[in-house]
Structure formats: structure tokens, C-alpha cells
Scaffold this motif. Sequence first.
Motif, PDB file in Angstrom:
ATOM      1  N   ARG A 126       0.870  -1.223  -0.148  1.00 22.03           N
ATOM      2  CA  ARG A 126      -0.253   0.179   0.612  1.00 22.03           C
ATOM      3  C   ARG A 126       0.844   1.205   0.081  1.00 22.03           C
ATOM      4  N   TYR A 127       2.559   1.053   0.839  1.00 20.84           N
ATOM      5  CA  TYR A 127       2.870   1.913   1.122  1.00 20.84           C
ATOM      6  C   TYR A 127       3.183   2.158  -0.828  1.00 20.84           C
ATOM      7  N   LEU A 128       3.833   1.863  -1.193  1.00 22.98           N
ATOM      8  CA  LEU A 128       4.249   1.976  -2.984  1.00 22.98           C
ATOM      9  C   LEU A 128       3.236   2.135  -3.651  1.00 22.98           C
ATOM     10  N   ALA A 129       2.134   1.741  -3.802  1.00 23.05           N
ATOM     11  CA  ALA A 129       0.840   2.207  -4.173  1.00 23.05           C
ATOM     12  C   ALA A 129       0.397   3.905  -4.338  1.00 23.05           C
ATOM     13  N   ILE A 130       0.860   4.033  -2.848  1.00 18.74           N
ATOM     14  CA  ILE A 130       0.456   5.312  -2.949  1.00 18.74           C
ATOM     15  C   ILE A 130       0.439   6.458  -2.834  1.00 18.74           C
ATOM     16  N   CYS A 131       2.420   6.249  -2.525  1.00 15.47           N
ATOM     17  CA  CYS A 131       3.564   7.176  -2.338  1.00 15.47           C
ATOM     18  C   CYS A 131       4.487   7.394  -3.351  1.00 15.47           C
ATOM     19  N   ARG A 132       4.853   5.910  -4.236  1.00 16.72           N
ATOM     20  CA  ARG A 132       5.140   5.375  -5.110  1.00 16.72           C
ATOM     21  C   ARG A 132       3.900   5.649  -6.764  1.00 16.72           C
ATOM     22  N   PRO A 133       3.133   6.216  -6.627  1.00 15.45           N
ATOM     23  CA  PRO A 133       2.521   5.543  -7.838  1.00 15.45           C
ATOM     24  C   PRO A 133       2.675   4.916  -8.820  1.00 15.45           C
ATOM     25  N   LEU A 134       3.701   6.177  -9.452  1.00 10.20           N
ATOM     26  CA  LEU A 134       4.099   5.990 -10.736  1.00 10.20           C
ATOM     27  C   LEU A 134       5.135   5.229 -11.190  1.00 10.20           C
ATOM     28  N   HIS A 135       6.164   4.841 -10.755  1.00  8.91           N
ATOM     29  CA  HIS A 135       6.999   3.877 -10.768  1.00  8.91           C
ATOM     30  C   HIS A 135       6.161   2.326  -9.325  1.00  8.91           C
ATOM     31  N   TYR A 136       5.229   2.489  -8.520  1.00 12.27           N
ATOM     32  CA  TYR A 136       4.602   1.042  -8.135  1.00 12.27           C
ATOM     33  C   TYR A 136       4.686  -0.201 -10.100  1.00 12.27           C
ATOM     34  N   PRO A 137       4.515  -0.172 -10.372  1.00 16.60           N
ATOM     35  CA  PRO A 137       4.390  -1.301 -11.704  1.00 16.60           C
ATOM     36  C   PRO A 137       5.168  -1.724 -11.584  1.00 16.60           C
ATOM     37  N   THR A 138       6.461  -1.286 -11.788  1.00 11.34           N
ATOM     38  CA  THR A 138       7.650  -1.366 -12.233  1.00 11.34           C
ATOM     39  C   THR A 138       8.344  -1.786 -10.792  1.00 11.34           C
ATOM     40  N   LEU A 139       8.181  -1.288  -9.728  1.00 15.12           N
ATOM     41  CA  LEU A 139       8.251  -1.767  -8.112  1.00 15.12           C
ATOM     42  C   LEU A 139       7.736  -3.481  -8.179  1.00 15.12           C
ATOM     43  N   MET A 140       6.751  -3.837  -7.474  1.00 18.04           N
ATOM     44  CA  MET A 140       6.045  -3.854  -7.254  1.00 18.04           C
ATOM     45  C   MET A 140       5.706  -5.065  -8.130  1.00 18.04           C
ATOM     46  N   THR A 141       6.530  -5.720  -8.908  1.00 14.62           N
ATOM     47  CA  THR A 141       6.438  -7.190  -9.654  1.00 14.62           C
ATOM     48  C   THR A 141       5.590  -8.053  -9.047  1.00 14.62           C
ATOM     49  N   GLY A 142       5.364  -9.216 -10.587  1.00 17.76           N
ATOM     50  CA  GLY A 142       4.523 -10.188 -10.012  1.00 17.76           C
ATOM     51  C   GLY A 142       6.235 -10.700  -9.366  1.00 17.76           C
ATOM     52  N   ARG A 143       6.746 -10.825 -10.588  1.00 20.38           N
ATOM     53  CA  ARG A 143       8.226 -11.609  -9.280  1.00 20.38           C
ATOM     54  C   ARG A 143       8.119 -11.135  -7.909  1.00 20.38           C
ATOM     55  N   LEU A 144       8.590 -10.046  -7.654  1.00 23.94           N
ATOM     56  CA  LEU A 144       8.771  -9.590  -5.774  1.00 23.94           C
ATOM     57  C   LEU A 144       7.636  -9.936  -5.649  1.00 23.94           C
ATOM     58  N   CYS A 145       5.915  -9.584  -6.023  1.00 25.60           N
ATOM     59  CA  CYS A 145       5.291 -10.361  -5.373  1.00 25.60           C
ATOM     60  C   CYS A 145       5.032 -12.151  -5.102  1.00 25.60           C
ATOM     61  N   SER A 146       5.711 -12.367  -6.216  1.00 25.12           N
ATOM     62  CA  SER A 146       5.999 -13.871  -5.390  1.00 25.12           C
ATOM     63  C   SER A 146       7.374 -13.801  -4.578  1.00 25.12           C
ATOM     64  N   ASN A 147       8.193 -14.289  -4.719  1.00 28.36           N
ATOM     65  CA  ASN A 147       9.097 -13.758  -3.047  1.00 28.36           C
ATOM     66  C   ASN A 147       8.776 -13.349  -2.174  1.00 28.36           C
ATOM     67  N   LEU A 148       8.071 -12.507  -1.965  1.00 23.04           N
ATOM     68  CA  LEU A 148       7.830 -12.011  -0.947  1.00 23.04           C
ATOM     69  C   LEU A 148       6.634 -12.498   0.035  1.00 23.04           C
ATOM     70  N   VAL A 149       5.262 -12.664  -0.680  1.00 21.97           N
ATOM     71  CA  VAL A 149       4.821 -14.623  -0.565  1.00 21.97           C
ATOM     72  C   VAL A 149       5.531 -15.432  -0.091  1.00 21.97           C
ATOM     73  N   VAL A 150       6.969 -16.148  -1.101  1.00 23.65           N
ATOM     74  CA  VAL A 150       7.661 -17.174  -0.580  1.00 23.65           C
ATOM     75  C   VAL A 150       8.233 -16.937   0.983  1.00 23.65           C
ATOM     76  N   SER A 151       9.174 -15.752   0.774  1.00 27.22           N
ATOM     77  CA  SER A 151       9.858 -15.542   2.081  1.00 27.22           C
ATOM     78  C   SER A 151       8.762 -15.357   3.644  1.00 27.22           C
ATOM     79  N   CYS A 152       7.611 -14.456   3.413  1.00 26.55           N
ATOM     80  CA  CYS A 152       6.267 -14.543   4.871  1.00 26.55           C
ATOM     81  C   CYS A 152       6.438 -15.770   4.968  1.00 26.55           C
ATOM     82  N   TRP A 153       5.962 -17.248   4.820  1.00 30.63           N
ATOM     83  CA  TRP A 153       5.588 -18.261   4.567  1.00 30.63           C
ATOM     84  C   TRP A 153       7.118 -18.981   5.205  1.00 30.63           C
ATOM     85  N   VAL A 154       8.050 -19.100   4.600  1.00 35.57           N
ATOM     86  CA  VAL A 154       9.550 -19.702   4.986  1.00 35.57           C
ATOM     87  C   VAL A 154      10.008 -18.939   6.499  1.00 35.57           C
TER      88      VAL A 154
END
Length: 312
Positions: A126-154
Motif C-alpha cells: 500500500r505504501y508503494l501504491a500510494i506514495c510511489r504510484p508512478l513507479h508502482y508497476p515497475t517496483l511491485m512486479t509479479g516476481r517480487l510479489c511471489s518472492n515476498l509471499v514465499v518469504s513470509c511463509w518460510v
Amino acid sequence: MKISNTPNTTSNITGFILLGFPGSREGHIFLFVLFSGAYLLTLMGNGSIICAVCWDQRLHTPMYILLANFSFLEICYVTSTVPNMLANFLSDNKVISFSGCFLQFYFFFSLGATESFFLAIMAFDRYLAICRPLHYPTLMTGRLCSNLVVSCWVSGFLWFLIPIIIISQMSFCGSRIIDHFLCDPSPLLALTCKKAPVIQHVISTLSPVPIIILFSFIMVSYALILRVVFKVPSAAGRRKAFSTCGSHLAVVLLFYGSVLVMYGSPTSEHEAGMQKIVTLFYSVVTPLLNPVIYSLRNKDMKNALQKMLMGM
């Protein structure tokens, strides 16, 4: 795990006794019906969010992918305790095996730690989406999202791995009664033959560390979000920004509010009833309310749920 044959030790120990909630047979039947309904509603609510995200292609974004994983986590979280609690309402002996107790301890606290990590990652999104809206698509990529999800579980499941291994190898003497509805580390350590203050200190430190650090991270993220939101010139823009993160903030306050009360108060025998109520709130009530909060405050989720129901 060893059981010592001392005069104060039950000779035919087959597990621990979870006292749960005291009361009459009729009262336990009422609680069984009440928590059975809450459990089914939790499964249905969180399951609906998972299905809606999978069903609607428009929800295949990091925000909703994280939400779907969070909903699956909530299903696992309540399942780690509620089925056994329901069985104890109808049982006379209320015994849980040693392996069952240690597994419940590990999964309950690991899933709780995983939930803390997920809430922090969702705040970062939410911070990236609101504070960095123009860069959000390049920052929060599908790969980063998947890595974050796996990191949370592990990370969540590695956090309590060493404590449960240590506790499972300890010897237990005397009473096998745990005045709780789940296998909590404090009453477990109180039943050990040899007191281990170092182990108690390690566990008492490991439990609040992720809570304090991740909660601080979430609060900093929302402080930065609020700073940006208040600079938005239009009232409509501010309302849209608040609606984007309002649901998540409500869930954060529900979960961390009850958890901080739990670990911020001293544990004593006189507070056993309060400990049960607070634990019940963040382990059962919060997962039940999460789908309601996210679906009622999110137009995209409501539309996806409606289309999914109409398409069935």
C-alpha cells in the motif's frame, strides 16, 4: 520427550489435558454450536475471497494476490486450534497427545508469525501504491510479489522451529494439566521437570520480537502514507486513498491490538481466563471478521464476489 516416574508424575500419561473453558455440559454444547458456526463462516468467508481472486482476472494484481494468500493463511490459522477445541467441548477427558500438542504449538505460533509478516508486506504494498504510484508497476512486479509471499511463509515457519524442537526434547513431571484451550508455551514450560530459565527467556523473546518490529514497520508505512494523503488537493482523491488502505489498517488494528494486549500483560494464574479470551479474539474472531472487512470496504472485491456467485 521424556516423562519422569516421580511420585508427582502420572504413571500412565498419554498426553496433556487442555482444560479449555469451564462450565456445564449444556454450556459446552452451546459453545460447540457457537464456535462451529464461527469456524464454518470463517472458512466460507476466506474461501470466497480466494475464489474471487482466482475467478476475476482483474484481481490478478499484487494487492489481491497478497489478500488471497492472507485469506488462505487465516483458514490454516483457525484450523490449527478450533477443530481440537470443538472436540474438547464434547469430550470428557480433554486429552491431547504429546505430538499433537507440540504440533499445535508449532503451527499456531508459526502461522501467527506468518500473519505478522503478511500484514507488514501488505502495508509495504500500500505504501508503494500510494506514495510511489508512478513507479508502482515497475517496483511491485509479479516476481517480487511471489518472492515476498514465499518469504513470509518460510520466515514464519522458521521462526519457532528451534523452540519447538527444544521443548519437545524436555522432560515433563507432575501435573499434565494445561489451563488453556491450546498448547501455549508458558504452561508447557511450567510442567517441565527441570526449570530452564534460558529457554523461557528465549521463547518469551522470540514471541514478541516479530510483533514489535513488524508492527513498528507497519506504523511507519502508514505514517508515510498519511503524509502523502493529506497533501492530495481533492477530497475525492483523499477518500480513494483512504479506502485503498482502510481495510488493511482495520485488520492490523484488530490483530495487533489483541496480540499486544496478550503479550503486554503479565501472565499469572489469576489472569488465565483473560488470557483465553484475548487469545480467542485474535485466533478466532479476527479471522472471522477479516473477510467482512475486506469485502464490505472494497468495491472491486464486492463486484468480483457478485459476478462469481452469478456465474455459478
